[in-house]
Write a protein that holds these residues in place. Structure first.
Motif, PDB file in Angstrom:
ATOM      1  N   LEU A 139       0.822  -1.208   0.000  1.00 43.68           N
ATOM      2  CA  LEU A 139       0.000   0.000   0.000  1.00 43.68           C
ATOM      3  C   LEU A 139       0.859   1.262   0.000  1.00 43.68           C
ATOM      4  CD1 LEU A 139      -2.772  -1.067   2.556  1.00 43.68           C
ATOM      5  CD2 LEU A 139      -2.782  -1.301   0.067  1.00 43.68           C
ATOM      6  N   ARG A 140       2.055   1.151  -0.520  1.00 46.68           N
ATOM      7  CA  ARG A 140       2.961   2.300  -0.552  1.00 46.68           C
ATOM      8  C   ARG A 140       2.333   3.453  -1.327  1.00 46.68           C
ATOM      9  NH1 ARG A 140       8.859   1.125  -2.587  1.00 46.68           N
ATOM     10  NH2 ARG A 140       8.972   0.196  -0.494  1.00 46.68           N
ATOM     11  N   ASN A 141       2.478   4.645  -0.781  1.00 47.87           N
ATOM     12  CA  ASN A 141       1.956   5.872  -1.387  1.00 47.87           C
ATOM     13  C   ASN A 141       0.428   5.937  -1.419  1.00 47.87           C
ATOM     14  OD1 ASN A 141       4.599   6.790  -1.910  1.00 47.87           O
ATOM     15  ND2 ASN A 141       4.657   5.666  -3.846  1.00 47.87           N
ATOM     16  N   ARG A 142      -0.229   5.061  -0.682  1.00 41.01           N
ATOM     17  CA  ARG A 142      -1.690   5.128  -0.568  1.00 41.01           C
ATOM     18  C   ARG A 142      -2.048   5.849   0.726  1.00 41.01           C
ATOM     19  NH1 ARG A 142      -3.552   0.599  -3.641  1.00 41.01           N
ATOM     20  NH2 ARG A 142      -2.025   0.374  -5.329  1.00 41.01           N
ATOM     21  N   THR A 143      -3.240   6.404   0.747  1.00 35.45           N
ATOM     22  CA  THR A 143      -3.757   7.037   1.955  1.00 35.45           C
ATOM     23  C   THR A 143      -5.042   6.346   2.360  1.00 35.45           C
ATOM     24  OG1 THR A 143      -4.995   8.673   0.653  1.00 35.45           O
ATOM     25  CG2 THR A 143      -2.751   9.270   1.349  1.00 35.45           C
ATOM     26  N   ALA A 144      -5.305   6.286   3.660  1.00 41.64           N
ATOM     27  CA  ALA A 144      -6.450   5.511   4.123  1.00 41.64           C
ATOM     28  C   ALA A 144      -7.076   6.149   5.354  1.00 41.64           C
ATOM     29  CB  ALA A 144      -6.027   4.080   4.445  1.00 41.64           C
ATOM     30  N   ILE A 150      -6.528  -3.148  11.588  1.00 41.06           N
ATOM     31  CA  ILE A 150      -6.526  -2.764  10.177  1.00 41.06           C
ATOM     32  C   ILE A 150      -5.632  -1.550   9.959  1.00 41.06           C
ATOM     33  CG2 ILE A 150      -7.945  -1.857   8.290  1.00 41.06           C
ATOM     34  CD1 ILE A 150     -10.261  -3.568   9.380  1.00 41.06           C
ATOM     35  N   ALA A 151      -5.761  -0.551  10.819  1.00 41.17           N
ATOM     36  CA  ALA A 151      -4.925   0.648  10.692  1.00 41.17           C
ATOM     37  C   ALA A 151      -3.446   0.292  10.782  1.00 41.17           C
ATOM     38  CB  ALA A 151      -5.301   1.663  11.769  1.00 41.17           C
ATOM     39  N   GLU A 152      -3.091  -0.560  11.731  1.00 37.21           N
ATOM     40  CA  GLU A 152      -1.692  -0.956  11.890  1.00 37.21           C
ATOM     41  C   GLU A 152      -1.199  -1.745  10.688  1.00 37.21           C
ATOM     42  OE1 GLU A 152      -1.579  -1.203  16.793  1.00 37.21           O
ATOM     43  OE2 GLU A 152      -1.840  -3.042  15.613  1.00 37.21           O
ATOM     44  N   ALA A 153      -2.039  -2.633  10.167  1.00 35.63           N
ATOM     45  CA  ALA A 153      -1.638  -3.439   9.009  1.00 35.63           C
ATOM     46  C   ALA A 153      -1.472  -2.571   7.770  1.00 35.63           C
ATOM     47  CB  ALA A 153      -2.671  -4.530   8.759  1.00 35.63           C
ATOM     48  N   PHE A 154      -2.375  -1.606   7.570  1.00 29.39           N
ATOM     49  CA  PHE A 154      -2.248  -0.697   6.429  1.00 29.39           C
ATOM     50  C   PHE A 154      -0.943   0.096   6.521  1.00 29.39           C
ATOM     51  CE2 PHE A 154      -6.910   0.068   4.890  1.00 29.39           C
ATOM     52  CZ  PHE A 154      -7.035  -1.283   4.641  1.00 29.39           C
ATOM     53  N   ALA A 155      -0.658   0.609   7.716  1.00 28.30           N
ATOM     54  CA  ALA A 155       0.569   1.389   7.901  1.00 28.30           C
ATOM     55  C   ALA A 155       1.803   0.525   7.657  1.00 28.30           C
ATOM     56  CB  ALA A 155       0.607   1.993   9.299  1.00 28.30           C
ATOM     57  N   ALA A 156       1.759  -0.727   8.100  1.00 31.39           N
ATOM     58  CA  ALA A 156       2.888  -1.632   7.891  1.00 31.39           C
ATOM     59  C   ALA A 156       3.115  -1.932   6.417  1.00 31.39           C
ATOM     60  CB  ALA A 156       2.670  -2.929   8.667  1.00 31.39           C
ATOM     61  N   GLU A 157       2.057  -1.775   5.615  1.00 32.09           N
ATOM     62  CA  GLU A 157       2.178  -1.996   4.172  1.00 32.09           C
ATOM     63  C   GLU A 157       2.475  -0.700   3.422  1.00 32.09           C
ATOM     64  OE1 GLU A 157       2.297  -4.735   2.526  1.00 32.09           O
ATOM     65  OE2 GLU A 157       1.710  -6.188   4.044  1.00 32.09           O
ATOM     66  N   GLY A 158       2.742   0.383   4.154  1.00 35.27           N
ATOM     67  CA  GLY A 158       3.204   1.611   3.528  1.00 35.27           C
ATOM     68  C   GLY A 158       2.200   2.727   3.406  1.00 35.27           C
ATOM     69  N   ALA A 159       0.951   2.514   3.841  1.00 35.76           N
ATOM     70  CA  ALA A 159      -0.065   3.551   3.709  1.00 35.76           C
ATOM     71  C   ALA A 159       0.068   4.612   4.795  1.00 35.76           C
ATOM     72  CB  ALA A 159      -1.464   2.929   3.784  1.00 35.76           C
ATOM     73  N   THR A 211      -5.797  16.360   6.042  1.00 32.88           N
ATOM     74  CA  THR A 211      -4.670  15.803   6.786  1.00 32.88           C
ATOM     75  C   THR A 211      -3.784  14.944   5.886  1.00 32.88           C
ATOM     76  OG1 THR A 211      -6.046  15.771   8.780  1.00 32.88           O
ATOM     77  CG2 THR A 211      -4.030  14.449   8.823  1.00 32.88           C
ATOM     78  N   LEU A 212      -4.398  14.304   4.897  1.00 27.34           N
ATOM     79  CA  LEU A 212      -3.665  13.405   4.008  1.00 27.34           C
ATOM     80  C   LEU A 212      -3.142  14.113   2.761  1.00 27.34           C
ATOM     81  CD1 LEU A 212      -6.086  10.355   4.280  1.00 27.34           C
ATOM     82  CD2 LEU A 212      -3.764  10.485   5.220  1.00 27.34           C
ATOM     83  N   GLY A 213      -3.177  15.433   2.764  1.00 24.58           N
ATOM     84  CA  GLY A 213      -2.622  16.172   1.636  1.00 24.58           C
ATOM     85  C   GLY A 213      -3.552  16.284   0.449  1.00 24.58           C
ATOM     86  N   GLY A 214      -4.861  16.107   0.700  1.00 28.44           N
ATOM     87  CA  GLY A 214      -5.840  16.319  -0.357  1.00 28.44           C
ATOM     88  C   GLY A 214      -6.320  15.078  -1.065  1.00 28.44           C
ATOM     89  N   ARG A 215      -5.793  13.905  -0.702  1.00 24.66           N
ATOM     90  CA  ARG A 215      -6.188  12.683  -1.406  1.00 24.66           C
ATOM     91  C   ARG A 215      -6.493  11.553  -0.430  1.00 24.66           C
ATOM     92  NH1 ARG A 215      -1.716  10.747  -3.217  1.00 24.66           N
ATOM     93  NH2 ARG A 215      -1.822   8.555  -2.656  1.00 24.66           N
ATOM     94  N   LEU A 216      -7.612  10.893  -0.642  1.00 28.78           N
ATOM     95  CA  LEU A 216      -7.984   9.721   0.148  1.00 28.78           C
ATOM     96  C   LEU A 216      -8.206   8.556  -0.807  1.00 28.78           C
ATOM     97  CD1 LEU A 216      -8.791   8.333   2.796  1.00 28.78           C
ATOM     98  CD2 LEU A 216     -11.117   9.212   2.462  1.00 28.78           C
ATOM     99  N   ASP A 217      -7.386   7.515  -0.659  1.00 31.01           N
ATOM    100  CA  ASP A 217      -7.441   6.371  -1.571  1.00 31.01           C
ATOM    101  C   ASP A 217      -8.300   5.224  -1.055  1.00 31.01           C
ATOM    102  OD1 ASP A 217      -5.534   7.534  -3.391  1.00 31.01           O
ATOM    103  OD2 ASP A 217      -3.968   7.012  -1.940  1.00 31.01           O
ATOM    104  N   ILE A 218      -8.333   5.048   0.273  1.00 28.99           N
ATOM    105  CA  ILE A 218      -8.989   3.880   0.858  1.00 28.99           C
ATOM    106  C   ILE A 218      -9.842   4.316   2.041  1.00 28.99           C
ATOM    107  CG2 ILE A 218      -8.644   1.609   1.921  1.00 28.99           C
ATOM    108  CD1 ILE A 218      -5.689   1.807   0.743  1.00 28.99           C
ATOM    109  N   SER A 272      -5.406  -3.767  -1.703  1.00 24.07           N
ATOM    110  CA  SER A 272      -4.223  -3.792  -2.559  1.00 24.07           C
ATOM    111  C   SER A 272      -4.581  -4.075  -4.013  1.00 24.07           C
ATOM    112  CB  SER A 272      -3.241  -4.856  -2.065  1.00 24.07           C
ATOM    113  OG  SER A 272      -3.719  -6.154  -2.394  1.00 24.07           O
ATOM    114  N   ASP A 273      -3.597  -3.886  -4.882  1.00 21.99           N
ATOM    115  CA  ASP A 273      -3.780  -4.176  -6.303  1.00 21.99           C
ATOM    116  C   ASP A 273      -3.962  -5.662  -6.565  1.00 21.99           C
ATOM    117  OD1 ASP A 273      -3.581  -1.497  -6.906  1.00 21.99           O
ATOM    118  OD2 ASP A 273      -1.442  -1.575  -7.400  1.00 21.99           O
ATOM    119  N   GLU A 274      -3.615  -6.499  -5.611  1.00 20.60           N
ATOM    120  CA  GLU A 274      -3.818  -7.935  -5.769  1.00 20.60           C
ATOM    121  C   GLU A 274      -5.292  -8.277  -5.923  1.00 20.60           C
ATOM    122  OE1 GLU A 274      -2.034  -9.615  -2.336  1.00 20.60           O
ATOM    123  OE2 GLU A 274      -0.016  -8.943  -2.844  1.00 20.60           O
ATOM    124  N   ALA A 275      -6.166  -7.407  -5.398  1.00 15.42           N
ATOM    125  CA  ALA A 275      -7.609  -7.634  -5.474  1.00 15.42           C
ATOM    126  C   ALA A 275      -8.266  -6.726  -6.509  1.00 15.42           C
ATOM    127  CB  ALA A 275      -8.241  -7.411  -4.103  1.00 15.42           C
TER     128      ALA A 275
END
Length: 261
Positions: free
Chosen positions: A10-15, A28-37, A87-94, A236-239
């Motif tokens: 999830l690198r470069n994603r925001t959630a 979920i929040a911790e797992a997303f952050a661990a994947e780069g979000a 807070t996320l710089g104008g973009r929310l991905d997830i 993720s893009d896997e899904a």
């Protein structure tokens, strides 16, 4: 989050994860952050929210806390959506619609105030929050919505009518939103947890929920991490080819005949 390994799905994603100051939402929040979000942790309890954010940052992740009382009003949902984007710089991905309440009186004992509260938090709030984030997601090229259902949306239990009906609504909205928003580039899916409990301390008495999992393929309750893993995959893009699906993460409780011991 100390046992998680930093990855990059999830690198470069925001959630934004609602109700993420404890339990499933926190995992979920911790797992997303661990994947780069970059994750927005949200909930009513500022102290718990700060602790979750501190843990994520200590493990090298990116997170911020936004206090929110998602009572079902459109204004509360729209306000959180706007603050999250800023807070996320104008973009929310997830967006993960996880926040919920679980008063479980019997139907006859349920008063109108309780009914309205449960539907407000569990259905109206995510409905208007989703409506608030989808247009910007579509304009930015796409996004992901993940709803939280429940195994008791499809398998009745005593005293669960009010709560389970709200989760049935969220699973139905998952399919309807996939049809509505998929052509706009926004994927919508859901995770349906089974009996999920935080890891119990060694020597603790069995939890009453454990009886619900007797005779299932797993034979035990699940932990919040099980739901977080499914959420990461759906985000993720896997899904990328997964739309309108409810992923049962319930140890086989709803899909397999339970054999009484």
């Amino acid at each position: 989050m100390s046992d998680r390994v930093m990855s990059a799905r999830l690198r470069n994603r925001t959630a934004l994860v609602t109700g993420s100051t404890s339990n499933i939402g926190q995992a979920i929040a911790e797992a997303f952050a661990a994947e780069g979000a970059h994750v927005i942790v949200s909930g009513r309890n500022r102290e718990r929210g700060a602790q979750v954010v501190e843990g994520i940052r200590a493990s090298g992740g990116r997170a911020d806390f936004l206090a929110a009382d998602l009572d079902g009003s459109a204004a509360a949902s729209e306000d959180l959506a706007e603050r999250a984007r800023e807070t996320l710089g104008g973009r929310l991905d997830i967006l993960v619609n996880n926040a919920g309440v679980y008063p479980a009186p019997g139907t006859i004992a349920t008063d109108e105030k309780t009914f309205d509260q449960v539907y407000g938090v569990n259905v109206k709030a995510p409905f208007f929050l989703t409506a608030a984030v989808v247009p910007a997601m579509a304009q930015a090229g796409g996004g992901v919505i993940i709803n939280l259902g429940s195994w008791i949306a499809r398998l009745g239990v005593p005293l669960g009518a009010l709560y389970s009906s709200t989760k049935g609504a969220m699973e139905t909205l998952t399919r309807a939103w996939a049809a509505e928003f998929g052509p706009m580039g926004v994927r919508v899916n859901a995770v349906s947890p089974g009996v999920i409990l935080p890891p119990a301390p060694e020597g603790a008495e069995p939890h009453p929920g454990e009886v619900m999992m007797k005779g299932t393929p797993a034979g035990r309750v699940g932990t919040p991490d099980a739901i977080a893993h499914a959420a990461v995959w759906l985000a993720s893009d896997e899904a990328a080819f997964v739309h309108g699906t409810v992923v049962d993460v319930d140890g086989g409780r709803t899909g397999v005949a339970v054999i009484a011991a």
